[in-house]
Design a protein around this motif. Structure first.
Motif, PDB file in Angstrom:
ATOM      1  N   GLN A 251       2.422 -76.611 -39.068  1.00 34.35           N
ATOM      2  CA  GLN A 251       3.752 -76.307 -38.541  1.00 34.35           C
ATOM      3  C   GLN A 251       4.853 -76.998 -39.336  1.00 34.35           C
ATOM      4  OE1 GLN A 251       2.994 -77.673 -34.615  1.00 34.35           O
ATOM      5  NE2 GLN A 251       2.059 -75.755 -33.931  1.00 34.35           N
ATOM      6  N   MET A 252       4.663 -78.269 -39.666  1.00 28.07           N
ATOM      7  CA  MET A 252       5.683 -78.986 -40.428  1.00 28.07           C
ATOM      8  C   MET A 252       5.878 -78.399 -41.825  1.00 28.07           C
ATOM      9  SD  MET A 252       5.298 -82.985 -39.375  1.00 28.07           S
ATOM     10  CE  MET A 252       5.669 -83.544 -37.709  1.00 28.07           C
ATOM     11  N   PRO A 253       4.818 -78.118 -42.581  1.00 23.77           N
ATOM     12  CA  PRO A 253       5.033 -77.455 -43.872  1.00 23.77           C
ATOM     13  C   PRO A 253       5.727 -76.099 -43.729  1.00 23.77           C
ATOM     14  CG  PRO A 253       2.837 -78.389 -43.787  1.00 23.77           C
ATOM     15  CD  PRO A 253       3.407 -78.543 -42.421  1.00 23.77           C
ATOM     16  N   MET A 254       5.425 -75.362 -42.679  1.00 23.23           N
ATOM     17  CA  MET A 254       6.079 -74.072 -42.465  1.00 23.23           C
ATOM     18  C   MET A 254       7.578 -74.253 -42.245  1.00 23.23           C
ATOM     19  SD  MET A 254       3.226 -72.239 -40.035  1.00 23.23           S
ATOM     20  CE  MET A 254       4.251 -70.827 -39.648  1.00 23.23           C
ATOM     21  N   ILE A 255       7.954 -75.290 -41.488  1.00 21.97           N
ATOM     22  CA  ILE A 255       9.378 -75.547 -41.252  1.00 21.97           C
ATOM     23  C   ILE A 255      10.061 -75.968 -42.546  1.00 21.97           C
ATOM     24  CG2 ILE A 255      10.978 -77.165 -40.144  1.00 21.97           C
ATOM     25  CD1 ILE A 255       9.350 -76.974 -37.644  1.00 21.97           C
ATOM     26  N   LEU A 256       9.400 -76.763 -43.366  1.00 22.00           N
ATOM     27  CA  LEU A 256       9.980 -77.168 -44.642  1.00 22.00           C
ATOM     28  C   LEU A 256      10.221 -75.955 -45.546  1.00 22.00           C
ATOM     29  CD1 LEU A 256       7.915 -80.402 -45.370  1.00 22.00           C
ATOM     30  CD2 LEU A 256      10.335 -80.268 -44.764  1.00 22.00           C
ATOM     31  N   VAL A 257       9.275 -75.030 -45.574  1.00 25.49           N
ATOM     32  CA  VAL A 257       9.453 -73.806 -46.360  1.00 25.49           C
ATOM     33  C   VAL A 257      10.611 -72.985 -45.794  1.00 25.49           C
ATOM     34  CG1 VAL A 257       8.381 -71.617 -46.989  1.00 25.49           C
ATOM     35  CG2 VAL A 257       7.052 -73.732 -47.122  1.00 25.49           C
ATOM     36  N   PHE A 258      10.678 -72.877 -44.468  1.00 25.65           N
ATOM     37  CA  PHE A 258      11.754 -72.126 -43.828  1.00 25.65           C
ATOM     38  C   PHE A 258      13.112 -72.759 -44.124  1.00 25.65           C
ATOM     39  CE2 PHE A 258      14.503 -71.524 -40.067  1.00 25.65           C
ATOM     40  CZ  PHE A 258      14.613 -70.141 -40.089  1.00 25.65           C
ATOM     41  N   TRP A 259      13.166 -74.090 -44.070  1.00 23.67           N
ATOM     42  CA  TRP A 259      14.417 -74.814 -44.353  1.00 23.67           C
ATOM     43  C   TRP A 259      14.867 -74.577 -45.800  1.00 23.67           C
ATOM     44  CZ3 TRP A 259      15.058 -79.178 -47.648  1.00 23.67           C
ATOM     45  CH2 TRP A 259      16.315 -79.800 -47.541  1.00 23.67           C
ATOM     46  N   ALA A 260      13.928 -74.647 -46.735  1.00 26.02           N
ATOM     47  CA  ALA A 260      14.263 -74.436 -48.143  1.00 26.02           C
ATOM     48  C   ALA A 260      14.737 -72.999 -48.377  1.00 26.02           C
ATOM     49  CB  ALA A 260      13.051 -74.745 -49.015  1.00 26.02           C
ATOM     50  N   ALA A 261      14.066 -72.041 -47.755  1.00 24.90           N
ATOM     51  CA  ALA A 261      14.463 -70.646 -47.915  1.00 24.90           C
ATOM     52  C   ALA A 261      15.838 -70.397 -47.304  1.00 24.90           C
ATOM     53  CB  ALA A 261      13.421 -69.736 -47.265  1.00 24.90           C
ATOM     54  N   LEU A 262      16.090 -71.035 -46.174  1.00 22.12           N
ATOM     55  CA  LEU A 262      17.377 -70.853 -45.504  1.00 22.12           C
ATOM     56  C   LEU A 262      18.522 -71.432 -46.331  1.00 22.12           C
ATOM     57  CD1 LEU A 262      18.241 -69.584 -42.798  1.00 22.12           C
ATOM     58  CD2 LEU A 262      18.290 -71.889 -41.841  1.00 22.12           C
ATOM     59  N   LYS A 263      18.281 -72.575 -46.963  1.00 21.61           N
ATOM     60  CA  LYS A 263      19.321 -73.179 -47.815  1.00 21.61           C
ATOM     61  C   LYS A 263      19.673 -72.256 -48.984  1.00 21.61           C
ATOM     62  CE  LYS A 263      19.461 -77.463 -48.964  1.00 21.61           C
ATOM     63  NZ  LYS A 263      20.734 -77.870 -48.362  1.00 21.61           N
ATOM     64  N   TRP A 264      18.709 -71.488 -49.444  1.00 14.83           N
ATOM     65  CA  TRP A 264      18.946 -70.584 -50.555  1.00 14.83           C
ATOM     66  C   TRP A 264      19.578 -69.265 -50.095  1.00 14.83           C
ATOM     67  CZ3 TRP A 264      15.632 -66.257 -52.404  1.00 14.83           C
ATOM     68  CH2 TRP A 264      16.103 -65.734 -53.609  1.00 14.83           C
ATOM     69  N   LEU A 265      19.087 -68.727 -48.969  1.00 21.50           N
ATOM     70  CA  LEU A 265      19.551 -67.419 -48.513  1.00 21.50           C
ATOM     71  C   LEU A 265      20.834 -67.501 -47.679  1.00 21.50           C
ATOM     72  CD1 LEU A 265      16.095 -65.919 -47.436  1.00 21.50           C
ATOM     73  CD2 LEU A 265      17.407 -65.368 -49.493  1.00 21.50           C
ATOM     74  N   LYS A 266      20.946 -68.526 -46.848  1.00 30.55           N
ATOM     75  CA  LYS A 266      22.104 -68.637 -45.955  1.00 30.55           C
ATOM     76  C   LYS A 266      22.486 -70.104 -45.819  1.00 30.55           C
ATOM     77  CE  LYS A 266      23.868 -66.512 -41.745  1.00 30.55           C
ATOM     78  NZ  LYS A 266      23.519 -65.748 -40.515  1.00 30.55           N
ATOM     79  N   PRO A 267      23.114 -70.693 -46.840  1.00 32.90           N
ATOM     80  CA  PRO A 267      23.375 -72.138 -46.845  1.00 32.90           C
ATOM     81  C   PRO A 267      24.329 -72.606 -45.753  1.00 32.90           C
ATOM     82  CG  PRO A 267      24.467 -71.056 -48.692  1.00 32.90           C
ATOM     83  CD  PRO A 267      23.569 -70.038 -48.070  1.00 32.90           C
ATOM     84  N   LYS A 268      25.183 -71.729 -45.243  1.00 34.65           N
ATOM     85  CA  LYS A 268      26.132 -72.146 -44.213  1.00 34.65           C
ATOM     86  C   LYS A 268      25.487 -72.286 -42.842  1.00 34.65           C
ATOM     87  CE  LYS A 268      30.268 -70.244 -46.438  1.00 34.65           C
ATOM     88  NZ  LYS A 268      31.436 -69.331 -46.286  1.00 34.65           N
ATOM     89  N   TRP A 269      24.335 -71.657 -42.640  1.00 34.88           N
ATOM     90  CA  TRP A 269      23.644 -71.739 -41.348  1.00 34.88           C
ATOM     91  C   TRP A 269      22.689 -72.926 -41.409  1.00 34.88           C
ATOM     92  CZ3 TRP A 269      19.233 -71.714 -38.399  1.00 34.88           C
ATOM     93  CH2 TRP A 269      19.370 -71.302 -37.066  1.00 34.88           C
ATOM     94  N   LYS A 270      23.067 -74.008 -40.760  1.00 37.47           N
ATOM     95  CA  LYS A 270      22.321 -75.257 -40.884  1.00 37.47           C
ATOM     96  C   LYS A 270      21.648 -75.633 -39.571  1.00 37.47           C
ATOM     97  CE  LYS A 270      25.445 -77.058 -44.429  1.00 37.47           C
ATOM     98  NZ  LYS A 270      26.348 -78.167 -44.812  1.00 37.47           N
ATOM     99  N   PHE A 271      20.582 -76.410 -39.692  1.00 35.52           N
ATOM    100  CA  PHE A 271      19.934 -77.007 -38.527  1.00 35.52           C
ATOM    101  C   PHE A 271      19.424 -78.384 -38.917  1.00 35.52           C
ATOM    102  CE2 PHE A 271      16.463 -74.893 -40.727  1.00 35.52           C
ATOM    103  CZ  PHE A 271      15.404 -75.771 -40.612  1.00 35.52           C
ATOM    104  N   ASN A 272      19.233 -79.231 -37.918  1.00 37.78           N
ATOM    105  CA  ASN A 272      18.781 -80.601 -38.146  1.00 37.78           C
ATOM    106  C   ASN A 272      17.285 -80.585 -38.452  1.00 37.78           C
ATOM    107  OD1 ASN A 272      17.860 -83.336 -37.739  1.00 37.78           O
ATOM    108  ND2 ASN A 272      19.814 -83.751 -36.741  1.00 37.78           N
ATOM    109  N   LEU A 273      16.944 -80.832 -39.712  1.00 31.39           N
ATOM    110  CA  LEU A 273      15.553 -80.738 -40.146  1.00 31.39           C
ATOM    111  C   LEU A 273      14.671 -81.772 -39.455  1.00 31.39           C
ATOM    112  CD1 LEU A 273      13.366 -79.577 -42.012  1.00 31.39           C
ATOM    113  CD2 LEU A 273      14.143 -81.172 -43.781  1.00 31.39           C
TER     114      LEU A 273
END
Length: 221
Positions: free
Chosen positions: A68-90
């Motif tokens: 689960q944690m690696p999946m969230i890290l991948v999701f966070w990295a993808a989100l920073k690239w695709l939609k950098p303005k939409w943030k969440f507390n990692l």
């Protein structure tokens, strides 16, 4: 009469805490440290913190314990690239995958399986002991990220199939919504309590200054 074990040296009988209470206290402290404190630290930016809780639960309430944690890290990295303005507390998101872990996974997976079978109209006759034994045997396998992704998903999907994953959907959706809403509510109460505490401190300081000023004036008269 049955003999009772004497209390440790230096403690009376009333000071000896029962082991059960110690376990409950330890569990409460662990939950506070792992789940509540990460939210409280993100109180100054409420929406990204609430998003972190929601995303952590969205991944945590899927049958993917161990990755689960690696999946969230991948999701966070993808989100920073695709939609950098939409943030969440990692950090909050990573913390809130913890409610489903190696210890709680068998019971939660069993709940998801029963839910999925009910949703699909299948029979729910399945002993928890058999299910728990298989899940624990799968979770005990030591593997890297890619291998564990295959092992966990393939083994559980192979044995229990679609009902387990379908049954996790309503719990993940409900947990995601509840996590977001309750985090915002918790942070609002936390900020209000801190505001009242700050006002109380200012009031105490003002009273002390006023008392010192009265004492100074009394000495000069």
């Amino acid at each position: 009469m049955a003999e009772t074990e004497p209390p440790p040296p230096g403690k009376s009988e009333t000071e000896v805490e029962p082991p059960k209470n110690k376990r409950l206290t330890g569990l409460a402290r662990l939950l506070q440290y792992r789940l509540v404190i990460p939210i409280a630290r993100g109180r100054h930016n409420g929406v990204p913190t609430a998003r972190g809780t929601a995303i952590g639960l969205a991944f945590g309430l899927t049958p993917t314990v161990g990755i689960q944690m690696p999946m969230i890290l991948v999701f966070w990295a993808a989100l920073k690239w695709l939609k950098p303005k939409w943030k969440f507390n990692l950090l909050v998101a990573l913390a809130w995958t913890w409610p489903t872990n190696v210890l709680t996974a068998p019971a939660y997976y069993y709940l998801c399986l029963i839910t999925g079978r009910l949703m699909m109209g299948d029979s729910i006759e399945l002993g928890f002991d058999v299910f728990q034994e298989h899940v624990e045997s799968v979770l005990e396998k030591d593997a890297g990220f890619v291998e564990s992704l295959w092992v966990y998903t393939h083994e559980i999907f192979r044995v229990w199939g679609v009902p387990l994953f379908i049954g996790s959907i309503p719990w993940a959706v409900g947990g995601t919504w509840a996590g977001y809403y309750l985090t915002l509510k918790f942070l609002a109460k936390l900020r209000e309590r801190q505001r009242r505490q700050m006002l109380a401190r200012h009031a105490r300081r003002a009273r002390k200054r006023a008392a010192k000023e009265r004492a100074r004036l009394a000495q000069t008269e």
